[in-house]
Design a protein around this motif. Sequence first.
Motif, PDB file in Angstrom:
ATOM      1  N   LYS A  86      23.216 -16.243 -39.623  1.00 35.54           N
ATOM      2  CA  LYS A  86      21.962 -16.835 -39.131  1.00 35.54           C
ATOM      3  C   LYS A  86      21.419 -16.075 -38.048  1.00 35.54           C
ATOM      4  O   LYS A  86      22.081 -15.490 -37.210  1.00 35.54           O
ATOM      5  CB  LYS A  86      22.364 -18.332 -38.754  1.00 35.54           C
ATOM      6  CG  LYS A  86      23.256 -19.029 -39.620  1.00 35.54           C
ATOM      7  CD  LYS A  86      23.533 -20.428 -39.066  1.00 35.54           C
ATOM      8  CE  LYS A  86      24.362 -21.232 -40.121  1.00 35.54           C
ATOM      9  NZ  LYS A  86      24.707 -22.644 -39.416  1.00 35.54           N
ATOM     10  N   PRO A  87      20.050 -16.158 -37.796  1.00 35.30           N
ATOM     11  CA  PRO A  87      19.431 -15.695 -36.795  1.00 35.30           C
ATOM     12  C   PRO A  87      20.093 -16.063 -35.320  1.00 35.30           C
ATOM     13  O   PRO A  87      19.976 -15.189 -34.370  1.00 35.30           O
ATOM     14  CB  PRO A  87      18.061 -16.168 -36.825  1.00 35.30           C
ATOM     15  CG  PRO A  87      17.675 -16.550 -38.245  1.00 35.30           C
ATOM     16  CD  PRO A  87      18.925 -16.795 -38.834  1.00 35.30           C
ATOM     17  N   SER A 120      14.890 -13.195 -40.046  1.00 34.00           N
ATOM     18  CA  SER A 120      14.594 -14.495 -40.976  1.00 34.00           C
ATOM     19  C   SER A 120      14.272 -13.871 -42.171  1.00 34.00           C
ATOM     20  O   SER A 120      14.345 -14.717 -43.146  1.00 34.00           O
ATOM     21  CB  SER A 120      13.493 -15.360 -40.197  1.00 34.00           C
ATOM     22  OG  SER A 120      14.183 -15.766 -38.914  1.00 34.00           O
TER      23      SER A 120
END
Length: 120
Positions: A86-87, A120
Amino acid sequence: QVQLVESGGGLVQAGGSLRLSCAASGRIFEINTMAWYRQAPGKQRELVASITAGGNRNYANSVKGRFTISRDNTWDTLSLQMNSLKPEDTAVYYCKADIRTRGSWPLDYWGQGTQVTVSS
């Protein structure tokens, strides 16, 4: 002389995977607990995962089910398999080891870190 060197960082897209490695070298008598920490810009350094000489593992709640910490058969290499990135996983990742040199008490050693960036 004891040295920890991290490798495997890089840029990946969200949902991707990355594997980090930490190699320990030097006049090492015994390695006890090894761990991965991370520090994102403007944030405190946090414990990500740890593993004892007996193989007991602990994970931060934020990475449970996604990251796996392990050691190789020679006990001198630490790995972190990171899946479903995830970012918010973006950070510099550091290897830490509790190491005893011959005739000494255990001390903490740190690597220089490797950058992980999740887009993203």
